[in-house]
Enzyme design. Sequence first.
Site, short mmCIF file in Angstrom:
data_model
loop_
_atom_site.label_atom_id
_atom_site.label_comp_id
_atom_site.label_asym_id
_atom_site.label_seq_id
_atom_site.Cartn_x
_atom_site.Cartn_y
_atom_site.Cartn_z
N ALA A 18 3.91 -11.03 -0.53
CA ALA A 18 3.29 -11.90 -1.55
C ALA A 18 2.04 -12.52 -0.94
O ALA A 18 1.99 -12.77 0.26
CB ALA A 18 4.26 -12.98 -1.98
N ARG A 19 1.04 -12.76 -1.77
CA ARG A 19 -0.27 -13.17 -1.23
C ARG A 19 -0.92 -14.29 -2.02
O ARG A 19 -0.52 -14.60 -3.13
CB ARG A 19 -1.20 -11.96 -1.23
CG ARG A 19 -0.64 -10.79 -0.42
CD ARG A 19 -1.67 -10.12 0.38
NE ARG A 19 -1.10 -9.10 1.26
CZ ARG A 19 -1.69 -8.70 2.39
NH1 ARG A 19 -2.82 -9.24 2.77
NH2 ARG A 19 -1.14 -7.77 3.14
N HIS A 74 -11.28 -3.17 11.19
CA HIS A 74 -10.19 -3.95 10.57
C HIS A 74 -10.00 -5.21 11.40
O HIS A 74 -9.02 -5.36 12.12
CB HIS A 74 -8.91 -3.10 10.59
CG HIS A 74 -7.80 -3.62 9.72
ND1 HIS A 74 -6.49 -3.27 9.89
CD2 HIS A 74 -7.83 -4.46 8.67
CE1 HIS A 74 -5.75 -3.88 8.97
NE2 HIS A 74 -6.54 -4.61 8.22
N THR A 125 -5.04 -13.07 9.66
CA THR A 125 -5.33 -14.29 8.90
C THR A 125 -4.82 -15.52 9.65
O THR A 125 -5.55 -16.52 9.79
CB THR A 125 -4.70 -14.19 7.49
OG1 THR A 125 -5.14 -12.98 6.88
CG2 THR A 125 -5.12 -15.37 6.62
N CYS A 140 0.08 -8.54 10.99
CA CYS A 140 0.30 -8.78 12.41
C CYS A 140 -0.54 -9.93 12.94
O CYS A 140 -0.69 -10.08 14.15
CB CYS A 140 0.02 -7.51 13.20
SG CYS A 140 1.14 -6.17 12.75
N GLY A 141 -1.10 -10.75 12.06
CA GLY A 141 -1.68 -12.00 12.54
C GLY A 141 -3.18 -12.20 12.44
O GLY A 141 -3.69 -13.16 13.00
N ARG A 150 0.83 -1.19 0.00
CA ARG A 150 0.00 0.00 0.00
C ARG A 150 0.88 1.25 0.00
O ARG A 150 1.85 1.35 0.73
CB ARG A 150 -0.92 0.02 1.22
CG ARG A 150 -2.19 -0.82 1.01
CD ARG A 150 -3.19 -0.64 2.12
NE ARG A 150 -2.81 -1.35 3.31
CZ ARG A 150 -2.43 -0.78 4.44
NH1 ARG A 150 -2.40 0.55 4.54
NH2 ARG A 150 -2.09 -1.50 5.48
N GLY A 176 -4.00 -4.15 -2.23
CA GLY A 176 -4.30 -3.19 -1.16
C GLY A 176 -4.58 -1.79 -1.70
O GLY A 176 -5.21 -0.97 -1.03
N1 GDP Z 1 6.60 -14.53 15.30
C1 GDP Z 1 5.33 -14.69 14.97
N2 GDP Z 1 4.95 -14.41 13.71
C2 GDP Z 1 3.65 -14.54 13.40
C3 GDP Z 1 2.69 -15.00 14.35
N3 GDP Z 1 1.48 -15.02 13.75
C4 GDP Z 1 1.66 -14.59 12.47
N4 GDP Z 1 2.96 -14.31 12.25
C5 GDP Z 1 3.55 -13.83 10.99
O1 GDP Z 1 3.02 -12.55 10.73
C6 GDP Z 1 2.83 -12.36 9.33
C7 GDP Z 1 1.49 -11.82 9.02
O2 GDP Z 1 0.47 -12.62 9.47
P1 GDP Z 1 -1.03 -12.54 8.87
O3 GDP Z 1 -1.84 -13.43 9.74
O4 GDP Z 1 -1.06 -12.83 7.44
O5 GDP Z 1 -1.39 -10.99 9.12
P2 GDP Z 1 -2.63 -10.09 8.67
O6 GDP Z 1 -2.14 -9.18 7.60
O7 GDP Z 1 -3.01 -9.33 9.92
O8 GDP Z 1 -3.73 -10.99 8.20
C8 GDP Z 1 3.11 -13.69 8.66
O9 GDP Z 1 4.36 -13.62 8.02
C9 GDP Z 1 3.11 -14.68 9.80
O10 GDP Z 1 3.99 -15.74 9.58
C10 GDP Z 1 3.15 -15.33 15.67
O11 GDP Z 1 2.39 -15.75 16.54
N5 GDP Z 1 4.47 -15.15 15.91
C1 PEP Z 2 -4.61 -6.14 1.98
C2 PEP Z 2 -4.15 -5.76 3.13
O1 PEP Z 2 -4.58 -6.44 4.25
P1 PEP Z 2 -3.92 -7.19 5.50
O2 PEP Z 2 -2.43 -7.09 5.42
O3 PEP Z 2 -4.51 -6.49 6.66
O4 PEP Z 2 -4.37 -8.64 5.42
C3 PEP Z 2 -3.26 -4.61 3.16
O5 PEP Z 2 -2.97 -4.10 4.24
O6 PEP Z 2 -2.83 -4.15 2.08
MN MN Z 3 -4.62 -10.82 6.31
#
Ligand code: GDP
Ligand code: PEP
Ligand code: MN
EC number: 4.1.1.32
Length: 622
Positions: free
Chosen positions: A385-386, A248, A275, A272-273, A86, A222
């Site tokens: 990457a997604r 969010h 998904t 930050c976790g 983004r 994004g």
């Molecule tokens: N160290 C650590 N990394 C984590 C943890 N949970 C998720 N991650 C990492 O954080 C990144 C983002 O997680 P994601 O769940 O996709 O975040 P979202 O953008 O909030 O959905 C990924 O690279 C995960 O591997 C955790 O409990 N500990």
């Molecule tokens: C698509 C997004 O969502 P998130 O990383 O919160 O999953 C983003 O922030 O660009």
């Molecule tokens: Mn996500």
Amino acid sequence: MDPIDYLKEKLEPEQFEKIRAIDNPELHEFLAKYIKLLNPAKVFVCTDSKEDEVYIRRKALEYGEENPLVMEGHTVHYDGYYDQARDKARTKILVPKGVEIPFINTMNREEGLREIHEIMKDIAKGKELFVCFFVLGPKNSVFTIPAVQLTDSAYVAHSEFILYRKGYEEFRRLGREAKFLKFVHSAGELDERKTSKNIDKRRVYIDLEGETVYSANTQYGGNTIGLKKLAFRLTIKRAVEEGWLSEHMFLMRVNGPNGRKTYFTGAYPSMCGKTSTAMISWENIVGDDLTFIVDMKGEARGANVEKGVFGIIQGVNQEDDPIIWEVLHSPNEIIFSNVLVKDGKPYWNEMGIPIPDEGENHSGKWWRGKKDPEGNEIPPSHKNARFTVSLEAFPNADLEALEAPCGVRVGGMIFGGRDADTWPPVRESFDWAHGVITMGAALESETTAATLGKEGVRAFNPMAILDFLSVHIGDYLKNYLEFEKKLRVKPKIFAVNYFLRDKNGNWLNHKLDKAVWLKWMELRVHEDVDAIKTPVGYIPKYEDLKKLFKEVLNKEYRREDYERQFTIRVPEFLAKIERIEKIYKEIGNIPEDLFKILEEEKQRLLEAKEKYGDYISPFQFE
Ligand SMILES: Nc1nc2c(ncn2[C@@H]2O[C@H](COP(=O)(O)OP(=O)(O)O)[C@@H](O)[C@H]2O)c(=O)[nH]1
Ligand SMILES: C=C(OP(=O)(O)O)C(=O)O
Ligand SMILES: [Mn+2]
């Protein structure tokens, strides 16, 4: 010329008929205006039919924005090397002249509209433009918000078909009643790799007044997927004006004892976790990114805005994420973006198996050791990457909850972020306002690769929403505090931190420990276990966690690990309160309660410090 006459002249009869069937002059006017401005060679209108969806998928391949992989249904898409996240700097909220909103990147509306209309003039020349209809939230429900997307990117349209509920019939049903959101996107001129060429002219402009978002010269989801983070800015404004919450947040079911189902939402900043939490194999996912919460007969009811996942692929491995792994290795309809491809197979960083030494990735032809023009070594896949896939592909999806017209009752709401040194892994607030202020409004998190710019910098990010906020933070917080008054049954509010580190930078927790925190929170919602009162909220008792670690993860949980993780770090907490107070004091229009609640927390911390010192073992509070 009358808009409908213009559309009749410009569109092929078959396409025109699809538009004419929707009785909505505002829609006709909008379509005529932007088809004229973007000036595409051809227009395709998508209904809810399977054929139209298949057409989009085929066009994404034909136009080269996606390429097939060996597994059936799998494709790969690349965004430009400098278009991987983004773009906060060039994303602006358009506001009336002279208006400034703290923390929000704003621009004078007239000026912004003039600039974006100039950029978008003839931008789709020679291309095909897709007109797509979707709805946010479950269909025909209190949550439903119709939206129309214009885009010259078949990849964007394809992503939206995977991620959102179809809305053409809803537009027909609603006719003139439809109060819809509008999205106009163009990837702009493409280079030989079919990625946006004019990145300097990349813009995301959000017109609150017209409920329209413009996105140009970018492809990264994004920045482009209208119904995702672009619509979010518009729905936050609607929510604050109408007294509900647009957040969010993931939405998931945590399975309690004796088949009890408890639903949680969780707000963590991008990467930050969200998904990873919602995807825990033995719980059930409803949504992983955006949740609407409304009050219904005194209950907080939540619904997923979307129906698919645009998830981060880095780190997805067979052991920690068995379900995602299986889904990504089965013939589902999936778009992989910005991964490494070799012999038609996708690879990504930290996938837990050997990765080829060369192939194709977001930088073009790739080999191990390849450097970018800035001299940085290029990893196999981009950190951001997604994968894009529908929730229907997941055996752990709670599809009934996903489509429930009244949503599900929210039992708990969680806030969290990347915090190396302050917050314990999990804690519960004393009440709604304490949670909203000290956990939501005081959230800080380290920056990540989901946005362009430096990573790992601690940043203020209330409710994980700062990047998307479209109203004054004071009005947003007031709405949150007011929302409680509508509720007879109040969700409990929790804070988590998966990212605590020791002095050497090592994680204090494993990636799956969050599964235990969830089970503990579930028990707390029903008051099945006691907790320890600390100055900053309730924390779990060691015995309860020990039992849960055994039951959930079959792991021994040592007293010393508990003690280290749940130590109350008084100096860090105090420093944080000071930072947060300072931020809010510098802006006006902040609810008085915020300062009162922070002050009370500070006093509790000071008292505890007096008694027990700076770093207080959780056993001290028992
Ligand atoms: N160290 C650590 N990394 C984590 C943890 N949970 C998720 N991650 C990492 O954080 C990144 C983002 O997680 P994601 O769940 O996709 O975040 P979202 O953008 O909030 O959905 C990924 O690279 C995960 O591997 C955790 O409990 N500990
Ligand atoms: C698509 C997004 O969502 P998130 O990383 O919160 O999953 C983003 O922030 O660009
Ligand atoms: Mn996500």
